[in-house]
Design an enzyme around this catalytic site. Structure first.
Site, short mmCIF file in Angstrom:
data_model
loop_
_atom_site.label_atom_id
_atom_site.label_comp_id
_atom_site.label_asym_id
_atom_site.label_seq_id
_atom_site.Cartn_x
_atom_site.Cartn_y
_atom_site.Cartn_z
N LYS A 258 0.84 -1.20 0.00
CA LYS A 258 0.00 0.00 0.00
C LYS A 258 0.88 1.25 0.00
O LYS A 258 2.01 1.20 0.49
CB LYS A 258 -0.85 0.03 1.28
CG LYS A 258 -2.02 -0.92 1.28
CD LYS A 258 -2.88 -0.69 2.51
CE LYS A 258 -4.06 -1.64 2.54
NZ LYS A 258 -5.01 -1.46 1.43
N ARG A 332 -10.53 -11.15 1.71
CA ARG A 332 -11.38 -12.20 1.13
C ARG A 332 -10.70 -13.57 1.20
O ARG A 332 -11.37 -14.59 1.26
CB ARG A 332 -11.74 -11.80 -0.31
CG ARG A 332 -10.59 -11.66 -1.24
CD ARG A 332 -10.92 -10.85 -2.51
NE ARG A 332 -11.04 -9.41 -2.22
CZ ARG A 332 -11.38 -8.50 -3.12
NH1 ARG A 332 -11.68 -8.86 -4.35
NH2 ARG A 332 -11.45 -7.22 -2.80
N1 BES Z 1 -8.24 -3.46 4.12
C1 BES Z 1 -8.35 -3.10 2.76
C2 BES Z 1 -9.61 -2.33 2.46
C3 BES Z 1 -9.69 -0.93 2.99
C4 BES Z 1 -9.22 0.12 2.24
C5 BES Z 1 -10.28 -0.68 4.21
C6 BES Z 1 -9.33 1.41 2.72
C7 BES Z 1 -10.38 0.60 4.69
C8 BES Z 1 -9.92 1.64 3.93
C9 BES Z 1 -8.36 -4.37 1.90
O1 BES Z 1 -7.60 -5.40 2.35
C10 BES Z 1 -7.78 -3.95 0.59
O2 BES Z 1 -6.63 -3.61 0.57
N2 BES Z 1 -8.58 -3.98 -0.45
C11 BES Z 1 -8.11 -3.59 -1.74
C12 BES Z 1 -8.71 -4.56 -2.72
C13 BES Z 1 -8.15 -4.41 -4.11
C14 BES Z 1 -6.69 -4.79 -4.15
C15 BES Z 1 -8.97 -5.27 -5.03
C16 BES Z 1 -8.61 -2.18 -1.99
O3 BES Z 1 -9.72 -1.84 -1.63
O4 BES Z 1 -7.82 -1.39 -2.53
MG MG Z 2 -5.60 -5.26 1.76
#
Ligand code: BES
Ligand code: MG
Ligand code: ZN
Length: 479
Positions: A258, A332
């Site tokens: 991230k 997921r």
């Molecule tokens: N924990 C994150 C989702 C999230 C993002 C929660 C911002 C709270 C605030 C999750 O694990 C994630 O990283 N999801 C990705 C999915 C994508 C790679 C398909 C996302 O939302 O960017």
């Molecule tokens: Mg994630």
């Protein structure tokens, strides 16, 4: 952790000696004020709207009138919000003991419960790490005065306290709220509520075939945990209600790292599990006649020499293979094994999962509503009723077959991404659906937007975990 854990009750107004309290709050409806009060409100440019506070300024009195809107449009949520304004003011002014006149006359128990919930929820502050005076919590007691339905208010206190405990799990950082800490919390709640708690460590759940969860967890030295809590308050043959929560105690994104900005907020990535633990915590006190099972897979998502990679193919507990296209879509993956495990070993009446699953849900619904997706419309209808009762907004998104096609992989059964740039929240649910037994009514709550950063709710501290959806679930299951 700092919040008011119980309320005091004073039936008789005559016993109310003002001097004992920094503040005595008195309810006011915009349409039933007498002339004098109307004058007072007008002189402070107020009309009696929900949550407005008006002070008797011309003397030393500590009386504060609080607005509840029109008497013909009373709602439990307005009571909660008004309670939040009162307590917020008391905290800001470092008051010690306050008295609040209960606004409930003949509205019924739930209004009283809601008002008490509002008082407890808004008393919460996360101060644990201040070593100077900012860590001081001044509020000592809240006394409810008048014709309050004490049993209902006490239920509100139990529920409010459970929500505050869950907020705490979320607010502590990733070096404190670890999978081990969550397992400890489950054990404590289990003891209190006479529940069976089972915890599988890395070796055990890997051996058992949870290749998807194990894949995510292989990059962290912090021991991952697969937590099961079983509450048996109902008849033996009664189907349990199944709750599953994402317990991702810190999400770096893994190798699909991230960006640095706001990454600290990924300590909140276990807030789905905090919903589950909050419900179980309240159940431990309320002891309802029903069976409930909770499952939480918990791990950090880290990167390093042993971390899983994009392109890896994992085999989940139900035998399905998963192509990992992004290690940041890890929620997921850990839920897949939990849902498959639940599907194999239990026959639930229905199953709910809670997860901070997608950033996309924040784009879609902001920090206002939880994304809801399901394979069963009558379950959705019931959830919407509880959402209205509790003031915790949900909004349903579709889960048509076309979306499920988007998570099919070219090299494995499914992939952990949908189509690029499309319906990211639904893609998450479509993936999860592949791991839920088809005959189980199931609903997925994407709480990424609502579990923290909630604004404009007087009873939720900004920048804190919110503990939202716990109250909705307790209402839904009828605890
Ligand atoms: N924990 C994150 C989702 C999230 C993002 C929660 C911002 C709270 C605030 C999750 O694990 C994630 O990283 N999801 C990705 C999915 C994508 C790679 C398909 C996302 O939302 O960017
Ligand atoms: Mg994630
Ligand atoms: Zn995550």
């Amino acid at each position: 952790m700092a919040y008011i854990k119980e309320l005091k009750f004073l039936k008789n107004h005559k016993d109310l000696v003002d001097e004992n309290y920094s503040m005595v709050a008195v309810p006011t409806f915009s349409d039933t004020m007498d002339k004098e009060l109307d004058q007072l409100f007008k002189s402070q440019n107020k009309t009696g709207k929900v949550g407005e506070l008006v002070f008797e300024i011309d003397n030393d009195s500590r009386v504060v009138y609080y607005g509840l809107g029109s008497s013909s449009e009373k709602t439990p949520e307005n009571f909660r919000r008004a309670a939040g304004e009162i307590v917020g003011y008391a905290l800001a002014h470092k008051y010690k003991d306050i008295a609040v006149e209960c606004p409930v006359s003949d509205e019924g128990e739930y209004f009283c419960q809601a008002f008490a919930e509002g008082l407890i929820l808004s008393s919460y502050r996360f101060l644990d790490y201040f070593t100077d005076e900012r860590g001081d919590y001044h509020l000592n007691s809240i006394t409810m005065v008048g014709a309050c339905k004490e049993e209902a208010a006490k239920k509100g206190v139990i529920i409010g306290s459970a929500v505050c405990d869950s907020r705490d799990l979320g607010n502590h950082p990733g070096n404190v709220t670890t999978p081990t800490r969550l397992a400890e919390f489950a054990t404590e709640v289990g003891k209190k509520g006479n529940m069976k708690v089972t915890i599988f460590d890395r070796e055990e759940f890997t051996e058992m075939g949870m290749g998807s969860f194990a894949g995510v967890a292989q990059g962290t030295n912090e021991p991952p945990k697969f937590i099961i809590m079983e509450y048996s308050g109902g008849k033996k043959d009664e189907k349990p209600i199944m709750l599953v929560g994402k317990g991702l105690t810190f999400d770096t994104g893994g190798v699909s790292l991230k960006p640095g900005l706001n990454m600290d907020q990924m300590k909140f990535d276990m807030c789905g599990s905090a919903v589950v633990f909050g419900v179980m915590n309240a159940i431990a006190e309320l002891k309802p006649n029903m069976n409930v099972v909770a499952i939480v897979p918990s791990t950090h998502n880290m990167l390093g020499g042993s971390a899983y990679r994009p392109g890896d193919i994992l085999t989940a507990y139900n035998g399905k293979t998963i192509e990992v296209l992004n290690t940041d879509a890890e929620g997921r993956l850990i839920l897949a094994d939990a849902l498959a495990y639940a599907s194999k070993h239990y026959d639930p009446e229905y199953m709910l999962d809670f997860a901070t699953l997608t950033g996309a849900v924040v784009v879609t619904l902001g920090h206002i509503a939880t994304g809801l997706m399901s394979n069963n419309e009558s379950l959705v209808e019931n959830i919407k009723v509880s959402s209205d009762n509790t003031g915790e907004h949900v909004w349903q998104l579709p889960l048509w077959d076309e979306y499920c096609d988007q998570v099919k992989s070219e090299v494995a059964d499914v992939k952990n991404l949908g189509s690029p740039g499309q319906a990211g929240t639904i893609a998450g649910a479509a993936f999860l659906k592949a791991f839920v037994r088809e005959d189980i009514p199931w609903a997925h709550f994407d709480v990424a937007g609502t579990s923290y950063h909630v604004e404009n709710r007087s009873y939720i501290q900004k920048n804190s975990a919110s503990g939202q959806v716990i109250r909705l679930v307790l209402d839904l299951i009828g605890a």
